[in-house]
Structure formats: structure tokens, C-alpha cells
Scaffold this active site. Structure first.
Site, short mmCIF file in Angstrom:
data_model
loop_
_atom_site.label_atom_id
_atom_site.label_comp_id
_atom_site.label_asym_id
_atom_site.label_seq_id
_atom_site.Cartn_x
_atom_site.Cartn_y
_atom_site.Cartn_z
N CYS A 1 0.86 -1.18 0.00
CA CYS A 1 0.00 0.00 0.00
C CYS A 1 0.90 1.23 0.00
O CYS A 1 1.76 1.37 0.87
CB CYS A 1 -0.92 0.00 1.22
SG CYS A 1 -2.04 1.42 1.25
N VAL A 2 0.70 2.08 -0.99
CA VAL A 2 1.52 3.29 -1.09
C VAL A 2 0.64 4.52 -1.27
O VAL A 2 -0.43 4.45 -1.88
CB VAL A 2 2.53 3.19 -2.25
CG1 VAL A 2 3.55 2.11 -1.99
CG2 VAL A 2 1.84 2.95 -3.57
#
Length: 125
Positions: free
Chosen positions: A105-106
Site C-alpha cells: 500500500c503506497v
């Protein structure tokens, strides 16, 4: 070896790419999906509704390719604001149960159509 997966029940590609591609009849690689509602072309405004719609779109594409969310082995989540992570995580957990896929997750500065979230995945058939 390589086969395109397309369904009208999920948003069409916004550029020169496929909704998903199956490789060796064993793996499905989806393009990043955003929260376009296929029937209306509209995008929900809040992160919870966008997350839910993205996962519905992914589910629909995977099913068209002969797979399901249960067979997802890896996801990549792109969110505009990391403070939305708890909400995204809660909705995400409603779609993935049992052995959950590996996930990255960015936070990103901008996504297509200025949505709040985009998710891509890799699944097995």
C-alpha cells in the site's frame, strides 16, 4: 499463452491497456482499477464507497477470467491520503477473508480522474 480479459460489467480501460490479462491459463494480472460505476460512469465521492466499488470492479473482472477474490495472491493499493488507510483496510477486509493476499500500500500524489484509491491484483485461476 496470453489472453485478454474484458467485461462490460467493469469500467473500460481509460487508455491502451487491458482490464486484465491471463497468462499460461493459470495467472490473471489486472490493471489498476478505480471506482468508476460501470452502469453510470460516475465515481463515488468518499473513500469507503470508492474502495468498495474498486473491489467490486476487481471481483467482476476476475470472475470473467475464471477466478475470484479468493484466488488473489497479491494486491497493490494506491491511495491519495494515507490517513484513509484504516477505512480502506476495513472495507478491504470485508472482501478478503481466510488467507488474505500479500499486499503493498503506497500513498501517491494523484490518480486517474482524481480518485482517492486504485487497486491492482494478481490471481490464480
Amino acid at each position: 499463452m496470453k489472453q485478454e480479459i474484458h467485461t462490460d460489467k467493469a469500467p473500460s480501460a481509460l487508455g491502451p491497456y487491458s482490464q486484465a490479462v491471463s497468462v499460461f491459463a493459470k495467472f490473471i494480472f489486472t490493471s489498476g482499477q478505480i471506482a468508476i460505476i460501470p452502469e453510470t460512469g460516475k465515481i463515488p465521492q468518499d473513500i469507503a464507497c470508492q474502495t468498495k466499488q474498486v473491489l467490486i470492479n476487481l471481483k467482476t473482472i476476475l470472475e470473467k477470467g475464471g477466478s475470484s477474490l479468493d484466488n488473489v495472491i497479491k494486491t497493490t493499493v494506491f491511495i491519495k491520503n494515507m490517513t484513509d488507510f484504516p477505512i480502506v483496510n476495513e472495507i478491504y477486509g470485508q472482501f478478503f477473508t481466510g488467507i488474505c493476499p500479500a499486499r503493498s500500500c503506497v500513498e501517491v500524489s494523484r490518480l486517474p480522474k482524481d480518485v482517492l484509491i486504485e487497486i491492482e491484483c494478481i490471481a490464480i485461476k
